[in-house]
Every structure is written in structure tokens, then in C-alpha cells.
Scaffold this active site. Structure first.
Site, PDB file in Angstrom:
ATOM      1  N   ASN A 152       0.839  -1.196   0.000  1.00  0.00           N
ATOM      2  CA  ASN A 152       0.000   0.000   0.000  1.00  0.00           C
ATOM      3  C   ASN A 152       0.875   1.248   0.000  1.00  0.00           C
ATOM      4  O   ASN A 152       1.986   1.267   0.557  1.00  0.00           O
ATOM      5  CB  ASN A 152      -1.020   0.007   1.149  1.00  0.00           C
ATOM      6  CG  ASN A 152      -0.409  -0.197   2.530  1.00  0.00           C
ATOM      7  OD1 ASN A 152       0.613  -0.842   2.689  1.00  0.00           O
ATOM      8  ND2 ASN A 152      -1.060   0.365   3.538  1.00  0.00           N
ATOM      9  N   ILE A 153       0.372   2.269  -0.685  1.00  0.00           N
ATOM     10  CA  ILE A 153       1.104   3.528  -0.842  1.00  0.00           C
ATOM     11  C   ILE A 153       0.125   4.653  -0.520  1.00  0.00           C
ATOM     12  O   ILE A 153      -0.830   4.870  -1.276  1.00  0.00           O
ATOM     13  CB  ILE A 153       1.638   3.692  -2.281  1.00  0.00           C
ATOM     14  CG1 ILE A 153       2.512   2.487  -2.673  1.00  0.00           C
ATOM     15  CG2 ILE A 153       2.424   4.995  -2.423  1.00  0.00           C
ATOM     16  CD1 ILE A 153       2.848   2.414  -4.154  1.00  0.00           C
ATOM     17  N   GLU A 154       0.325   5.332   0.611  1.00  0.00           N
ATOM     18  CA  GLU A 154      -0.619   6.359   1.035  1.00  0.00           C
ATOM     19  C   GLU A 154      -0.187   7.740   0.567  1.00  0.00           C
ATOM     20  O   GLU A 154       0.901   7.908   0.000  1.00  0.00           O
ATOM     21  CB  GLU A 154      -0.777   6.288   2.566  1.00  0.00           C
ATOM     22  CG  GLU A 154      -1.365   4.942   2.982  1.00  0.00           C
ATOM     23  CD  GLU A 154      -1.625   4.801   4.466  1.00  0.00           C
ATOM     24  OE1 GLU A 154      -1.188   5.672   5.253  1.00  0.00           O
ATOM     25  OE2 GLU A 154      -2.281   3.804   4.841  1.00  0.00           O
ATOM     26  N   CYS A 176      -4.057   0.610  -2.610  1.00  0.00           N
ATOM     27  CA  CYS A 176      -3.928  -0.615  -1.825  1.00  0.00           C
ATOM     28  C   CYS A 176      -2.815  -1.483  -2.419  1.00  0.00           C
ATOM     29  O   CYS A 176      -2.465  -1.343  -3.606  1.00  0.00           O
ATOM     30  CB  CYS A 176      -5.227  -1.416  -1.858  1.00  0.00           C
ATOM     31  SG  CYS A 176      -6.591  -0.666  -0.964  1.00  0.00           S
ATOM     32  N   GLU A 180      -2.963  -4.576  -3.254  1.00  0.00           N
ATOM     33  CA  GLU A 180      -3.475  -5.433  -4.334  1.00  0.00           C
ATOM     34  C   GLU A 180      -3.457  -4.694  -5.675  1.00  0.00           C
ATOM     35  O   GLU A 180      -3.023  -5.233  -6.694  1.00  0.00           O
ATOM     36  CB  GLU A 180      -4.918  -5.869  -4.039  1.00  0.00           C
ATOM     37  CG  GLU A 180      -5.072  -6.698  -2.790  1.00  0.00           C
ATOM     38  CD  GLU A 180      -5.357  -5.855  -1.539  1.00  0.00           C
ATOM     39  OE1 GLU A 180      -4.711  -4.796  -1.371  1.00  0.00           O
ATOM     40  OE2 GLU A 180      -6.199  -6.277  -0.740  1.00  0.00           O
ATOM     41  N   CYS A 232     -10.365  -4.642  -0.198  1.00  0.00           N
ATOM     42  CA  CYS A 232     -11.459  -3.659  -0.215  1.00  0.00           C
ATOM     43  C   CYS A 232     -12.297  -3.841  -1.486  1.00  0.00           C
ATOM     44  O   CYS A 232     -11.917  -4.549  -2.421  1.00  0.00           O
ATOM     45  CB  CYS A 232     -10.912  -2.231  -0.125  1.00  0.00           C
ATOM     46  SG  CYS A 232     -10.283  -1.586  -1.694  1.00  0.00           S
ATOM     47  N   CYS A 264     -10.605  -2.951  -4.854  1.00  0.00           N
ATOM     48  CA  CYS A 264      -9.657  -3.978  -5.326  1.00  0.00           C
ATOM     49  C   CYS A 264     -10.396  -5.202  -5.858  1.00  0.00           C
ATOM     50  O   CYS A 264      -9.977  -5.806  -6.855  1.00  0.00           O
ATOM     51  CB  CYS A 264      -8.693  -4.363  -4.206  1.00  0.00           C
ATOM     52  SG  CYS A 264      -7.499  -3.065  -3.840  1.00  0.00           S
TER      53      CYS A 264
HETATM   54  N1  THU Z   1      -5.246  -1.568   2.403  1.00  0.00           N
HETATM   55  C1  THU Z   1      -4.658  -2.373   1.475  1.00  0.00           C
HETATM   56  O1  THU Z   1      -3.570  -2.079   0.952  1.00  0.00           O
HETATM   57  N2  THU Z   1      -5.292  -3.515   1.127  1.00  0.00           N
HETATM   58  C2  THU Z   1      -6.430  -3.967   1.709  1.00  0.00           C
HETATM   59  O2  THU Z   1      -6.896  -5.052   1.379  1.00  0.00           O
HETATM   60  C3  THU Z   1      -7.133  -3.155   2.714  1.00  0.00           C
HETATM   61  C4  THU Z   1      -6.524  -1.834   3.019  1.00  0.00           C
HETATM   62  C5  THU Z   1      -4.525  -0.358   2.819  1.00  0.00           C
HETATM   63  C6  THU Z   1      -5.117   0.945   2.406  1.00  0.00           C
HETATM   64  C7  THU Z   1      -4.541   1.879   3.450  1.00  0.00           C
HETATM   65  O3  THU Z   1      -3.239   2.277   3.044  1.00  0.00           O
HETATM   66  C8  THU Z   1      -4.398   1.009   4.683  1.00  0.00           C
HETATM   67  O4  THU Z   1      -4.448  -0.326   4.222  1.00  0.00           O
HETATM   68  C9  THU Z   1      -5.471   1.238   5.722  1.00  0.00           C
HETATM   69  O5  THU Z   1      -6.728   1.148   5.155  1.00  0.00           O
END
Ligand code: THU
Length: 139
Positions: free
Chosen positions: A43-45, A54, A56, A92, A95
Site C-alpha cells: 500500500n502507498i498512502e 492498496c 493489491e 477492499c 480492489c
Molecule cells: N489496504 C490495502 O492495501 N489492502 C487492503 O486489502 C485493505 C486496506 C490499505 C489501504 C490503506 O493504506 C491502509 O491499508 C489502511 O486502510
């Protein structure tokens, strides 16, 4: 058949690259192509929140942008960034929709890591029943 254990290990390994300064929740994914390649993702925020991705989708977009369009399975591992994986991290809705674009719901396998050496297995159809996909547009 494919090596589920190896794919789960790759997803756990991919967590270390997570950029999650806001949620502190690190997610890794490992996507297996039909021809046996594995693409990892994290994940990259973003400070602006909505541009984040996300793990995925990172893995899918890496693979598609390198010419891959046929996928067999994905493993997902998530948890607090300062600790190990303790419970499943289900994908989510966004995804799941991206998976629907490129994968056969009846056969595409989603492995949810529960910890080292432990995971649950689902098909995309189980996690995304009656999903709208490319076939839906054919009428
Ligand atoms: N996130 C994912 O990368 N994959 C998931 O299946 C659920 C959520 C990430 C998004 C965000 O960066 C962090 O988790 C919290 O929601």
C-alpha cells in the site's frame, strides 16, 4: 496447482515496502500470473488521502503495465506496521472490482494470510458474488 505457501510468504515479505505514514497499517500482496510470474505490491498512502493505493492494486497495475493479463491467484497480508500479521486483511471493494476486470471469478484464488504459515483461501466469486465485469457489458 500452485505453491500457496510461497505466495503467502511473498505477500508477507512485500509488507516491508508499505508506505503507510497515516494509517500505520502495512499491507503486502503477491500476484501470481498464469505463466508463473509473481508481482508484489504494497500500500502507498498520500497526504491528500484519496490518491493512495492498496497493495493489491499496486500489484495488479505493475503486472498489467508489464504486459500481463492472465492471473491465477493473489495472496494478501496486512496488519499494524510495527507488528506481524495476526488476522486476515480482506481486499477492499475497489480492489475486488479490479480483480473482476482481469480474473475469472470462479477460479481466481485469493489467499488471506493469518500469520506465518497460516492462511484462508477463497475464490473471487465467493468474495465478490454477482460482480459486474467485462462480460456484463456484452448484454
Ligand atoms: N489496504 C490495502 O492495501 N489492502 C487492503 O486489502 C485493505 C486496506 C490499505 C489501504 C490503506 O493504506 C491502509 O491499508 C489502511 O486502510
Amino acid at each position: 496447482m500452485f505453491n500457496e505457501k510461497r505466495l503467502v510468504e511473498e505477500a508477507i515479505r512485500a509488507r516491508k515496502f508499505a508506505y503507510a505514514p497515516y494509517s500505520h497499517f502495512a499491507v503486502g500482496a503477491a500476484l501470481l500470473t498464469e505463466n508463473g510470474k509473481i508481482f508484489s505490491g504494497c500500500n502507498i498512502e498520500s497526504a491528500a488521502f484519496t490518491p493512495g493505493s492498496c497493495a493489491e492494486r499496486t500489484a495488479f497495475f505493475k503486472a498489467v503495465s508489464e504486459g500481463e493479463r492472465a492471473f491465477r491467484a493473489i495472496a494478501i497480508a496486512g496488519g499494524k506496521e510495527d507488528g506481524p500479521v495476526r488476522g486476515v486483511c480482506p481486499p477492499c471493494g475497489v480492489c475486488r472490482q479490479v480483480m473482476m476486470e482481469f480474473c475469472r471469478p470462479e477460479t481466481f484464488t485469493i489467499l488471506l494470510a493469518e500469520g506465518a504459515g497460516k492462511w484462508q483461501s477463497f475464490t473471487l466469486e465467493q468474495l465478490f458474488p454477482l460482480g459486474f465485469g467485462p462480460c456484463s457489458l456484452k448484454g
